[in-house]
Design a protein around this motif. Structure first.
Motif, mmCIF file in Angstrom:
data_model
loop_
_atom_site.group_PDB
_atom_site.id
_atom_site.type_symbol
_atom_site.label_atom_id
_atom_site.label_comp_id
_atom_site.label_asym_id
_atom_site.label_seq_id
_atom_site.Cartn_x
_atom_site.Cartn_y
_atom_site.Cartn_z
ATOM 1 N N GLU A 72 0.833 -1.190 0.065
ATOM 2 C CA GLU A 72 -0.150 -0.126 0.086
ATOM 3 C C GLU A 72 1.128 1.508 -0.023
ATOM 4 O O GLU A 72 0.397 2.346 -0.089
ATOM 5 N N ASP A 114 4.299 6.522 2.589
ATOM 6 C CA ASP A 114 5.402 5.747 3.355
ATOM 7 C C ASP A 114 5.959 6.735 4.221
ATOM 8 O O ASP A 114 6.982 7.610 3.977
ATOM 9 N N SER A 115 5.405 6.969 5.547
ATOM 10 C CA SER A 115 5.769 7.940 6.384
ATOM 11 C C SER A 115 6.733 7.378 7.131
ATOM 12 O O SER A 115 7.634 8.143 7.894
ATOM 13 N N ASN A 116 6.790 6.164 7.432
ATOM 14 C CA ASN A 116 7.509 5.609 8.728
ATOM 15 C C ASN A 116 8.993 5.913 8.408
ATOM 16 O O ASN A 116 9.788 6.047 9.215
ATOM 17 N N GLY A 173 4.839 -5.717 8.147
ATOM 18 C CA GLY A 173 5.112 -7.137 7.855
ATOM 19 C C GLY A 173 5.220 -7.945 8.943
ATOM 20 O O GLY A 173 6.061 -9.135 8.601
ATOM 21 N N GLY A 221 4.078 -1.972 11.526
ATOM 22 C CA GLY A 221 3.801 -0.974 10.611
ATOM 23 C C GLY A 221 3.203 0.300 11.032
ATOM 24 O O GLY A 221 3.473 1.455 10.635
ATOM 25 N N PHE A 222 2.293 0.154 12.119
ATOM 26 C CA PHE A 222 1.601 1.446 12.690
ATOM 27 C C PHE A 222 2.722 2.309 12.851
ATOM 28 O O PHE A 222 3.450 2.089 13.786
HETATM 29 P P1 AMP Z 1 1.423 -3.836 9.162
HETATM 30 O O1 AMP Z 1 2.304 -3.885 10.405
HETATM 31 O O2 AMP Z 1 2.438 -4.217 7.785
HETATM 32 O O3 AMP Z 1 0.505 -4.766 9.155
HETATM 33 O O4 AMP Z 1 0.978 -2.527 9.045
HETATM 34 C C1 AMP Z 1 -0.023 -1.657 9.958
HETATM 35 C C2 AMP Z 1 -0.483 -0.725 9.366
HETATM 36 O O5 AMP Z 1 0.744 0.384 9.360
HETATM 37 C C3 AMP Z 1 -1.214 -0.621 8.380
HETATM 38 O O6 AMP Z 1 -2.439 0.319 8.563
HETATM 39 C C4 AMP Z 1 -0.340 0.120 7.378
HETATM 40 O O7 AMP Z 1 -0.693 0.611 6.269
HETATM 41 C C5 AMP Z 1 0.614 0.921 8.290
HETATM 42 N N1 AMP Z 1 1.987 1.190 7.774
HETATM 43 C C6 AMP Z 1 2.785 0.287 7.416
HETATM 44 N N2 AMP Z 1 3.805 0.625 7.002
HETATM 45 C C7 AMP Z 1 3.997 2.017 6.815
HETATM 46 C C8 AMP Z 1 4.664 2.949 6.531
HETATM 47 N N3 AMP Z 1 5.893 2.807 6.143
HETATM 48 N N4 AMP Z 1 4.148 4.208 6.526
HETATM 49 C C9 AMP Z 1 2.969 4.565 6.953
HETATM 50 N N5 AMP Z 1 2.004 3.456 7.555
HETATM 51 C C10 AMP Z 1 2.680 2.336 7.217
#
Ligand code: AMP
Ligand code: MG
Length: 404
Positions: A186, A201-203, A250, A298-299
């Motif tokens: 995403e 991608d803000s992280n 992930g 990811g959050f």
């Molecule tokens: P995940 O840990 O991959 O299941 O992601 C958990 C949540 O964090 C989801 O809503 C993702 O869209 C969001 N997320 C994951 N990676 C990023 C990122 N690099 N920047 C912003 N939000 C993210």
């Protein structure tokens, strides 16, 4: 979806596992301009005294204190870098400027405001004691004094002292090289238009800032898709060049969560789930050659809080810091804190002073997707596990980010 096979570790246990497996990086010699913020790899010891000569602290007249109350002949001048040559006799004074060498024979400096000037003579106050208004040799440092301890960071004062002693390079620990990667189908590069269901991608940028603050050199790897092969390719290439791999996203139990199996195939996963909120799926693995891998959730808030709790202390250990953790202080809760069941919860708060107390107010919704809960926060309060919550007025420990 499948249930996670990883045991839920207490947050402290997971933090201990990380630090136990974190090495200290080797040292290197750097010039002073590269030294700020680096950590001394050996004690820095003064090889000579500082100041190196009796140096006037004021503009005035160097005298023999026994001549106090007298009318003295001004026989010359000692300016900074241009000493008076010869010895000062009884009944004589030398004009002296700040930083000038106290002439031989003189034992005190009278401030210019304290003398009466009369042609080439000055009348100095009576009973003017010895040792006034100059810095004695060795007052700051004597040979053998330790000015920076091994494991301590080189701040401005330490670097100034090192320079004053004529030392132009220092032995410091190497900074850890961190490869940083975001994962998720995403994700879109910042500045690019978003399609349906996509987010920026803000992280990457938030984690880059936090990693740099922790002293790391960061290699930005960009975005890996939620497919095992490209993810593996990116990670393999990066691990070659780095000491530490940090990924975000992930790591939870959804079908697209590929980081844990990848780390398992490359090394050993020591932490796969933690009794922590936010940050339950935090993952830590060791890879060959003493490299470390951190799979952050990811959050956005989860990724930054787990970086703070687990990664930052490890980065500090790698670069030789003797102090790994943020300062902690007891704070009084200014709100009723809900407990996280069996999970330790780090809540983001604003602090204010009330008498001797620091009082914590919540930054609002503590949702792990709400980055605004961290923006401007002064501290992370540690809410211990428990079913009943903690009412306002309870004292808890807080990890201090910045004092109000
Ligand atoms: P995940 O840990 O991959 O299941 O992601 C958990 C949540 O964090 C989801 O809503 C993702 O869209 C969001 N997320 C994951 N990676 C990023 C990122 N690099 N920047 C912003 N939000 C993210
Ligand atoms: Mg994801």
């Amino acid at each position: 979806m499948r249930a996670s096979a990883y045991p839920m570790l207490a947050a402290e246990e997971a933090a201990g596992l990380v630090l136990d497996r974190t090495p200290v990086l080797e040292s290197e010699e750097v010039l002073l301009e590269a030294a700020p913020g680096r950590v001394a790899a050996a004690d820095v010891v003064a090889g000579r005294e500082l100041p190196g000569f009796p140096a006037s602290a004021v503009d005035g007249y160097a005298i023999r204190s026994a001549d106090g109350g007298g009318r003295l002949r001004v026989v010359g001048e000692s300016a900074a870098g241009r000493p008076f040559t010869g010895a000062l006799e009884h009944g004589a004074a030398a004009r002296i400027l700040t930083g000038g060498v106290l002439p031989e024979g003189a034992d005190s400096v009278v401030m210019v405001e304290e003398v009466e000037q009369d042609g080439d003579q000055v009348v100095v106050p009576e009973a003017y004691g010895a040792g006034r208004n100059f810095h004695a040799p060795g007052a700051d440092l004597r040979p053998g004094d330790v000015l920076v301890r091994r494991g301590h960071p080189l701040g401005s004062a330490e670097i100034g002292l090192v320079a004053a002693l004529g030392i132009d390079r220092l032995r410091v620990h190497r900074r850890p090289r961190v490869a940083l990667m975001s994962t998720g189908d995403e994700l879109v590069e910042v500045g690019r238009p978003l399609g349906p269901g996509q987010i920026t991608d803000s992280n990457r940028w938030a984690l880059l800032a936090a990693l740099r603050e922790a002293g790391a050199e960061v290699d930005l790897l960009g975005i890996a898709p939620d497919r095992p092969d490209p993810l593996r390719e990116l990670v393999l290439g990066a691990v070659e060049r780095c000491d530490v791999l940090v990924t975000s996203g992930g790591v939870s139990v959804g079908t697209h969560d590929l980081v844990k199996p990848l780390l398992e195939s490359l090394g050993e996963v020591h932490v796969g789930r933690v009794k922590l909120r936010p940050g339950k799926p935090f993952t830590f693995a060791t890879l060959p050659d003493r490299k470390l891998a951190f799979g952050l959730p990811g959050f956005p808030v989860s990724s930054l809080v787990t970086l703070e709790v687990f990664v930052r202390p490890a980065l500090r250990k790698l670069q030789g810091h003797s102090r790994l953790h943020r300062p902690e202080l007891p704070v009084r809760l200014g709100y009723d804190a809900m407990a996280g069941g069996d999970r330790t919860e780090y809540q983001r708060v604003i602090l204010r002073r009330e008498g001797p107390d620091l009082v914590a107010t919540s930054t609002g919704s503590q949702s792990s997707s709400r980055l605004m809960s961290l923006a401007g926060a002064h501290a992370l309060v540690r809410i211990p596990p428990g079913d009943d919550g903690y009412p306002a007025g309870t004292y808890v420990e807080a990890l201090i980010l910045e004092l109000p």
